[in-house]
Design an enzyme around this catalytic site. Structure first.
Site, PDB file in Angstrom:
ATOM      1  CG  HIS A 313      38.269  38.060  34.091  1.00  0.00           C
ATOM      2  ND1 HIS A 313      38.434  36.772  33.647  1.00  0.00           N
ATOM      3  CD2 HIS A 313      36.950  38.331  34.005  1.00  0.00           C
ATOM      4  CE1 HIS A 313      37.259  36.294  33.308  1.00  0.00           C
ATOM      5  NE2 HIS A 313      36.340  37.217  33.513  1.00  0.00           N
ATOM      6  CG  ASP A 371      30.825  43.191  35.523  1.00  0.00           C
ATOM      7  OD1 ASP A 371      29.874  43.191  34.739  1.00  0.00           O
ATOM      8  OD2 ASP A 371      31.229  42.191  36.131  1.00  0.00           O
TER       9      ASP A 371
HETATM   10  N1  CMC Z   1      41.319  45.109  43.261  1.00  0.00           N
HETATM   11  C1  CMC Z   1      42.447  45.010  43.969  1.00  0.00           C
HETATM   12  N2  CMC Z   1      43.252  43.936  43.982  1.00  0.00           N
HETATM   13  C2  CMC Z   1      42.891  42.906  43.225  1.00  0.00           C
HETATM   14  C3  CMC Z   1      41.717  42.920  42.449  1.00  0.00           C
HETATM   15  C4  CMC Z   1      40.921  44.070  42.488  1.00  0.00           C
HETATM   16  N3  CMC Z   1      39.798  44.156  41.770  1.00  0.00           N
HETATM   17  N4  CMC Z   1      41.590  41.745  41.798  1.00  0.00           N
HETATM   18  C5  CMC Z   1      42.645  41.013  42.148  1.00  0.00           C
HETATM   19  N5  CMC Z   1      43.431  41.706  43.009  1.00  0.00           N
HETATM   20  C6  CMC Z   1      44.729  41.291  43.574  1.00  0.00           C
HETATM   21  C7  CMC Z   1      44.544  40.312  44.731  1.00  0.00           C
HETATM   22  O1  CMC Z   1      44.472  40.971  45.955  1.00  0.00           O
HETATM   23  C8  CMC Z   1      45.766  39.449  44.587  1.00  0.00           C
HETATM   24  O2  CMC Z   1      46.867  40.154  45.115  1.00  0.00           O
HETATM   25  P1  CMC Z   1      48.060  39.344  45.852  1.00  0.00           P
HETATM   26  O3  CMC Z   1      48.656  38.474  44.794  1.00  0.00           O
HETATM   27  O4  CMC Z   1      48.959  40.421  46.348  1.00  0.00           O
HETATM   28  O5  CMC Z   1      47.417  38.572  46.967  1.00  0.00           O
HETATM   29  C9  CMC Z   1      45.969  39.343  43.076  1.00  0.00           C
HETATM   30  O6  CMC Z   1      45.406  40.560  42.556  1.00  0.00           O
HETATM   31  C10 CMC Z   1      45.293  38.151  42.444  1.00  0.00           C
HETATM   32  O7  CMC Z   1      43.957  38.145  42.870  1.00  0.00           O
HETATM   33  P2  CMC Z   1      43.052  36.852  42.976  1.00  0.00           P
HETATM   34  O8  CMC Z   1      41.867  37.157  43.840  1.00  0.00           O
HETATM   35  O9  CMC Z   1      43.908  35.673  43.335  1.00  0.00           O
HETATM   36  O10 CMC Z   1      42.605  36.675  41.487  1.00  0.00           O
HETATM   37  P3  CMC Z   1      41.491  35.730  40.992  1.00  0.00           P
HETATM   38  O11 CMC Z   1      41.849  35.382  39.605  1.00  0.00           O
HETATM   39  O12 CMC Z   1      41.233  34.630  41.946  1.00  0.00           O
HETATM   40  O13 CMC Z   1      40.202  36.698  41.076  1.00  0.00           O
HETATM   41  C11 CMC Z   1      38.469  38.184  40.533  1.00  0.00           C
HETATM   42  C12 CMC Z   1      39.552  37.253  39.995  1.00  0.00           C
HETATM   43  C13 CMC Z   1      37.578  38.618  39.364  1.00  0.00           C
HETATM   44  C14 CMC Z   1      37.597  37.458  41.553  1.00  0.00           C
HETATM   45  C15 CMC Z   1      39.144  39.413  41.183  1.00  0.00           C
HETATM   46  O14 CMC Z   1      39.984  40.065  40.253  1.00  0.00           O
HETATM   47  C16 CMC Z   1      38.125  40.410  41.770  1.00  0.00           C
HETATM   48  O15 CMC Z   1      37.667  40.220  42.900  1.00  0.00           O
HETATM   49  N6  CMC Z   1      37.786  41.490  40.992  1.00  0.00           N
HETATM   50  C17 CMC Z   1      36.775  42.430  41.436  1.00  0.00           C
HETATM   51  C18 CMC Z   1      35.410  41.832  41.159  1.00  0.00           C
HETATM   52  C19 CMC Z   1      35.058  41.885  39.701  1.00  0.00           C
HETATM   53  O16 CMC Z   1      35.196  42.898  39.040  1.00  0.00           O
HETATM   54  N7  CMC Z   1      34.533  40.751  39.186  1.00  0.00           N
HETATM   55  C20 CMC Z   1      34.023  40.680  37.830  1.00  0.00           C
HETATM   56  C21 CMC Z   1      34.669  39.636  37.022  1.00  0.00           C
HETATM   57  S1  CMC Z   1      34.272  39.832  35.291  1.00  0.00           S
HETATM   58  C22 CMC Z   1      32.622  39.413  35.207  1.00  0.00           C
HETATM   59  C23 CMC Z   1      32.437  37.969  35.032  1.00  0.00           C
HETATM   60  O17 CMC Z   1      32.985  37.408  34.073  1.00  0.00           O
HETATM   61  O18 CMC Z   1      31.712  37.385  35.877  1.00  0.00           O
END
Ligand code: CMC
Length: 436
Positions: A313, A371
């Site tokens: 998240h 989720d």
């Molecule tokens: N699975 C694997 N790796 C992950 C995941 C995941 N679900 N989420 C983040 N990472 C890794 C990412 O690859 C990165 O690694 P590195 O630092 O080595 O490059 C690190 O963790 C940070 O990720 P980020 O994408 O920079 O984090 P963010 O804060 O920009 O993204 C997110 C948050 C929700 C988009 C992401 O965690 C994600 O894609 N999760 C899966 C989708 C999901 O479940 N979304 C629902 C969010 S809750 C519902 C809502 O409130 O809308």
């Protein structure tokens, strides 16, 4: 917000004079540096893609402490609201700032209930869609279309108009989501029944048919109500910021909420519950729990493009408190339906167990989000996977409209207009076609 004791000073290594900026403190949470005069004073913008460090507004509605895993609506912990209140009380709280007393609750519930029907024309609008259209495509269209039915109450500068639009939106969303479902199933629409609760009425509009009524199961009714409470608001997330930005131009509330629906659709936001359930089904088809290790290796391999959906998240760097409540509801619903051994629930728990012990997830502070379990609950209730994000939109409508109304009532509100760092071509002259 109040001025903090300290100020921020921005200095430059090229000898330009430094600039002092005020710092403000909120009720709780990080202070903010007021950069509103920065461009006038320095000719520079700040650069913050994804708004990772930018507070775009002041708000008194929802507070999240991502490190603690804390979520408060108007100061009340989500755990208390989810166990002691229902969705109507939560809506009243988000919209008006306080939990209702007995009379206020009855009055608010009645106001919402009196608006559950949609204009009969709406069904003809629906007919323009293919039967296999994604419900979020339909919802984006239907919610936007509402603005064409209520010309009498779309003046956003009128507080009464804002209130009646809020009530209409909250009341009509379940009807529209159920209509989108019935249309895809090729079944007749079921009109709302106003002696049922908000979630009971929704269940009936989804699952009754003209030949067979639907008896609302109180465990499922309560589970759905909890799903609505947990999704009702979540501070300045992508769809809420979209609603604020869209509404900042003075557009009508229905159009602004339609923009929120469109944004919510994406798999990184509201679409994650659908993506999460699809992921669980794929792992199950691969061989289930025995294949969890293999799947996790793919997730950790940066080149695979696979993410563990329902994990991670932007704000929570700890357990999402909504995920714990959702796991509890998942247990209750599966037990009620005699599905305690549901293989997807077992699989989800195994994925969670492994992820929480794995260095990759631990180091990146990736925990289950809301989720991760909500899809299993919805599927058990009988809600088709494609409709999950529509349910999220239904629940989030109150948050969107509360945030929109808060923005418009804020004397500091301005039309949103982010700036950019331009990296394209410097000025050049168009050559005649033959010389290019
Ligand atoms: N699975 C694997 N790796 C992950 C995941 C995941 N679900 N989420 C983040 N990472 C890794 C990412 O690859 C990165 O690694 P590195 O630092 O080595 O490059 C690190 O963790 C940070 O990720 P980020 O994408 O920079 O984090 P963010 O804060 O920009 O993204 C997110 C948050 C929700 C988009 C992401 O965690 C994600 O894609 N999760 C899966 C989708 C999901 O479940 N979304 C629902 C969010 S809750 C519902 C809502 O409130 O809308």
């Amino acid at each position: 917000m109040k001025l903090a004791d300290n100020k921020a000073t921005l200095s430059f290594s090229n000898g330009k004079p430094s600039v002092e900026m005020p710092v403000y403190s909120g009720a709780v949470g990080p202070d903010v540096i007021d950069i509103r005069k920065l461009y006038a004073q320095t000719g520079m913008f700040t650069y913050d893609p994804g708004f990772l460090s930018t507070a775009a507004c002041q708000s008194a509605i929802t507070y999240i402490d991502g490190d603690k895993g804390e979520l408060l609506y108007r100061g009340y912990p989500i755990e208390q609201l989810a166990t002691s209140c229902d969705f109507m009380e939560t809506c009243h709280l988000l919209l008006y700032g306080e939990l209702p007393n007995v009379e206020q609750k009855a009055d608010f519930t009645k106001r919402v209930t009196m608006h559950t029907m949609v204009n009969e024309q709406m069904q003809f609008f629906l007919r323009g869609f293919r039967r296999d259209a994604h419900p979020m495509a339909i919802m984006t269209g239907l919610v936007g279309a509402l603005s064409a039915f209520y010309h009498d109450s779309t003046d956003i500068n009128n507080a009464e108009h804002r209130d009646i639009s809020a009530v209409r939106l909250i009341a009509k969303m379940p009807t529209l989501v159920a209509m989108a479902y019935k249309y895809s199933a090729g079944q007749p629409y079921i009109y709302p029944k106003n002696d049922l609760s908000y979630s009971g009425n929704f269940l009936r509009m989804m699952f009754a048919t003209p030949c067979e009524d639907y008896k609302v199961n109180p465990v499922l009714e309560r589970a759905l109500d909890r799903i609505f409470i947990l999704h009702a608001d979540h501070e300045q997330n992508a769809s809420t910021s979209t609603v604020r930005l869209c509404g900042s131009s003075g557009t009508n509330p229905f159009a602004a909420i339609a923009a929120g629906v469109a944004c919510l659709w994406g798999p990184a936001h509201g679409g994650a519950n659908e993506a999460c359930l699809n992921m669980l089904e794929e792992i199950q088809a691969m061989g289930g729990v025995a294949k969890v290790g293999e799947f996790m290796n793919q997730v950790k391999d940066k080149n695979s493009g696979v993410r563990l959906m329902g994990f991670g998240h932007r704000v929570y760097k700890n357990y999402d408190p909504r995920a714990k409540l959702m796991q509890e509801t998942c247990n209750e619903v599966l037990n009620e339906l005699g599905l305690a051994n549901d293989p997807l629930f077992k699989l989800a728990k195994e994925l969670e167990r492994i992820a929480l012990e794995d260095d990759y997830f631990v180091q990146r502070k990736l925990y289950p989000n809301v989720d991760f379990y909500s899809g299993i609950v919805q599927r058990a209730i009988g809600i088709p996977v494609k409709l999950f994000t529509g349910i999220f939109a239904l629940a989030r409508t109150v948050g969107w409209i509360a945030q929109l109304n808060e923005m418009i009532a804020d004397p500091e509100y301005k039309i949103g207009r982010p700036r950019q760092l331009f990296t394209g071509s410097v000025p050049r002259n168009v050559k005649p076609l033959a010389q290019r």
